[in-house]
Design an enzyme around this catalytic site. Sequence first.
Site, mmCIF file in Angstrom:
data_model
loop_
_atom_site.group_PDB
_atom_site.id
_atom_site.type_symbol
_atom_site.label_atom_id
_atom_site.label_comp_id
_atom_site.label_asym_id
_atom_site.label_seq_id
_atom_site.Cartn_x
_atom_site.Cartn_y
_atom_site.Cartn_z
ATOM 1 N N TYR A 51 33.866 -33.246 -57.407
ATOM 2 C CA TYR A 51 34.489 -34.515 -57.809
ATOM 3 C C TYR A 51 34.412 -34.705 -59.328
ATOM 4 O O TYR A 51 33.385 -34.419 -59.954
ATOM 5 C CB TYR A 51 33.822 -35.705 -57.107
ATOM 6 C CG TYR A 51 34.192 -35.826 -55.633
ATOM 7 C CD1 TYR A 51 35.184 -35.028 -55.069
ATOM 8 C CD2 TYR A 51 33.551 -36.733 -54.804
ATOM 9 C CE1 TYR A 51 35.527 -35.139 -53.728
ATOM 10 C CE2 TYR A 51 33.878 -36.849 -53.458
ATOM 11 C CZ TYR A 51 34.874 -36.044 -52.933
ATOM 12 O OH TYR A 51 35.199 -36.143 -51.605
ATOM 13 N N SER A 208 39.965 -41.435 -47.476
ATOM 14 C CA SER A 208 41.228 -42.153 -47.789
ATOM 15 C C SER A 208 41.614 -43.111 -46.661
ATOM 16 O O SER A 208 42.741 -43.074 -46.147
ATOM 17 C CB SER A 208 42.359 -41.168 -48.090
ATOM 18 O OG SER A 208 42.119 -40.495 -49.302
ATOM 19 N N PRO A 209 40.713 -44.036 -46.291
ATOM 20 C CA PRO A 209 41.017 -44.955 -45.180
ATOM 21 C C PRO A 209 42.171 -45.902 -45.490
ATOM 22 O O PRO A 209 42.790 -46.437 -44.570
ATOM 23 C CB PRO A 209 39.702 -45.727 -44.991
ATOM 24 C CG PRO A 209 39.006 -45.623 -46.299
ATOM 25 C CD PRO A 209 39.374 -44.273 -46.853
ATOM 26 N N LEU A 210 42.449 -46.108 -46.786
ATOM 27 C CA LEU A 210 43.585 -46.954 -47.174
ATOM 28 C C LEU A 210 44.762 -46.084 -47.624
ATOM 29 O O LEU A 210 45.614 -46.525 -48.403
ATOM 30 C CB LEU A 210 43.171 -47.913 -48.303
ATOM 31 C CG LEU A 210 41.952 -48.804 -48.019
ATOM 32 C CD1 LEU A 210 41.580 -49.629 -49.250
ATOM 33 C CD2 LEU A 210 42.219 -49.719 -46.822
ATOM 34 N N GLY A 212 44.641 -43.667 -49.638
ATOM 35 C CA GLY A 212 44.546 -43.413 -51.077
ATOM 36 C C GLY A 212 45.235 -44.503 -51.890
ATOM 37 O O GLY A 212 45.590 -44.283 -53.047
HETATM 38 N N1 NAP Z 1 36.347 -34.765 -47.573
HETATM 39 C C1 NAP Z 1 37.472 -34.768 -48.268
HETATM 40 O O1 NAP Z 1 38.240 -33.794 -48.294
HETATM 41 C C2 NAP Z 1 37.819 -36.012 -49.041
HETATM 42 C C3 NAP Z 1 39.089 -36.143 -49.636
HETATM 43 C C4 NAP Z 1 39.372 -37.315 -50.340
HETATM 44 C C5 NAP Z 1 38.414 -38.328 -50.429
HETATM 45 N N2 NAP Z 1 37.181 -38.159 -49.854
HETATM 46 C C6 NAP Z 1 36.159 -39.239 -49.914
HETATM 47 O O2 NAP Z 1 36.743 -40.437 -49.440
HETATM 48 C C7 NAP Z 1 36.545 -41.459 -50.415
HETATM 49 C C8 NAP Z 1 37.653 -42.462 -50.306
HETATM 50 O O3 NAP Z 1 38.933 -41.849 -50.566
HETATM 51 P P1 NAP Z 1 40.034 -42.667 -51.374
HETATM 52 O O4 NAP Z 1 39.496 -43.050 -52.698
HETATM 53 O O5 NAP Z 1 41.300 -41.911 -51.313
HETATM 54 O O6 NAP Z 1 40.088 -44.000 -50.445
HETATM 55 P P2 NAP Z 1 41.135 -45.158 -50.275
HETATM 56 O O7 NAP Z 1 40.325 -46.391 -50.116
HETATM 57 O O8 NAP Z 1 42.110 -44.792 -49.228
HETATM 58 O O9 NAP Z 1 41.940 -45.230 -51.653
HETATM 59 C C9 NAP Z 1 41.361 -45.746 -52.812
HETATM 60 C C10 NAP Z 1 42.504 -46.183 -53.708
HETATM 61 O O10 NAP Z 1 43.086 -47.374 -53.145
HETATM 62 C C11 NAP Z 1 43.100 -48.367 -54.133
HETATM 63 N N3 NAP Z 1 42.825 -49.665 -53.520
HETATM 64 C C12 NAP Z 1 41.735 -50.019 -52.801
HETATM 65 N N4 NAP Z 1 41.819 -51.298 -52.411
HETATM 66 C C13 NAP Z 1 42.989 -51.762 -52.913
HETATM 67 C C14 NAP Z 1 43.628 -53.024 -52.857
HETATM 68 N N5 NAP Z 1 43.068 -54.068 -52.225
HETATM 69 N N6 NAP Z 1 44.844 -53.165 -53.481
HETATM 70 C C15 NAP Z 1 45.410 -52.117 -54.140
HETATM 71 N N7 NAP Z 1 44.818 -50.878 -54.229
HETATM 72 C C16 NAP Z 1 43.632 -50.716 -53.622
HETATM 73 C C17 NAP Z 1 41.979 -48.013 -55.089
HETATM 74 O O11 NAP Z 1 42.247 -48.578 -56.353
HETATM 75 P P3 NAP Z 1 41.004 -49.110 -57.275
HETATM 76 O O12 NAP Z 1 40.187 -47.898 -57.588
HETATM 77 O O13 NAP Z 1 41.738 -49.700 -58.450
HETATM 78 O O14 NAP Z 1 40.272 -50.144 -56.489
HETATM 79 C C18 NAP Z 1 42.042 -46.510 -55.106
HETATM 80 O O15 NAP Z 1 43.034 -46.044 -56.019
HETATM 81 C C19 NAP Z 1 36.459 -40.698 -51.746
HETATM 82 O O16 NAP Z 1 35.793 -41.405 -52.760
HETATM 83 C C20 NAP Z 1 35.652 -39.491 -51.323
HETATM 84 O O17 NAP Z 1 34.277 -39.825 -51.287
HETATM 85 C C21 NAP Z 1 36.883 -37.031 -49.158
#
Ligand code: NAP
Length: 298
Positions: A51, A208-210, A212
């Site tokens: 990361y 990426s529950p949202l 991404g």
């Molecule tokens: N195992 C794997 O292959 C893998 C792959 C990807 C991720 N992951 C893990 O999963 C975690 C979560 O993934 P993710 O970051 O993609 O999760 P996510 O919650 O789906 O997406 C986060 C994105 O959504 C935005 N967001 C959140 N709340 C919002 C809202 N209320 N309004 C508008 N935008 C909003 C965030 O912006 P802001 O930052 O501005 O709040 C950020 O850009 C990662 O940190 C990592 O630990 C694992």
Amino acid sequence: MASSAEGVLPGRLAHGYWRAHEWGLSDNACLKLIHQVLETGIQCFDHAACYGDFRNEAEFGRALALEPALRERLYLVSKCGILFPNDELPHIQSHYYDNSRAHIIWSAERSIEKLQCGYLDLLLIHRPSPCAHPEEIAAAFDDLHCRGLVRHFGVSNYSAQKFSMLQSWLDQPLVTNQIEISPLQPAPFDDGSLDYLLEKRLRPMAWSPLGGGALFKPQNERSTRVAQALFAHGETYGENRLDTLVYAWLLAHPAGIMPIVGSGRLERIENASAALNIPFSEQEWLSVYTAAQGKPLP
Ligand SMILES: NC(=O)c1ccc[n+]([C@@H]2O[C@H](COP(=O)([O-])OP(=O)(O)OC[C@H]3O[C@@H](n4cnc5c(N)ncnc54)[C@H](OP(=O)(O)O)[C@@H]3O)[C@@H](O)[C@H]2O)c1
């Protein structure tokens, strides 16, 4: 619907550090955020060696070093095996996976050093490689466990079949599969991934529950449909935060899904915690599922 799955994962939510290099936090601000995350009830912190171009673990570690006693309150997850060209490891010249014994051990030791945490609670193989030998993974897990460096092991992005195959070679039990699950990625509900974990009484972690962040983009037709279905459910509970409603929908699935919150903004992390109070009946859950699928139930 109530969760029936058990396991070693602490609590219902995790906080992820994939995007931490975008948050622009000083060491003190990062430490403050860790405290605030703990106050929301989240104990599980998700990292990976790669990361932030192999730098995010060190940022978190510098914050933790300001208060080493905090370590025992954290459940620290890291992942290993994905490599690509980066400034931290200049000898890496291409994008590939390395799930060899030597690399898994090297990567886990590096994560522990960078996180300044002494040991990992959970180490995941980040992605399955079609040519990884399971004996290599087994030997690495045994070595790390014997030396007290890693307490539990799991995988990420594995199919049910690959999970089962790998487990058959291991002495260490795999405790989770971290996979992409969201209303924009509903495949795990039907492809056997969640059924397999339910059968084994193991809980998945959802990345990426949202979607991404794509769920907040109205130009995405599926996002609009899903949002409408979730808001209709939210009216019953006086809840109109889209992120809270998405987390609630994932949490309501019987597999005991642990969504990983990807935002560094406290307000959005608190929105995730608020989801624990919103139930779904089977009928209500399916209304969001059909919106995600874009077709009615058969
Ligand atoms: N195992 C794997 O292959 C893998 C792959 C990807 C991720 N992951 C893990 O999963 C975690 C979560 O993934 P993710 O970051 O993609 O999760 P996510 O919650 O789906 O997406 C986060 C994105 O959504 C935005 N967001 C959140 N709340 C919002 C809202 N209320 N309004 C508008 N935008 C909003 C965030 O912006 P802001 O930052 O501005 O709040 C950020 O850009 C990662 O940190 C990592 O630990 C694992």
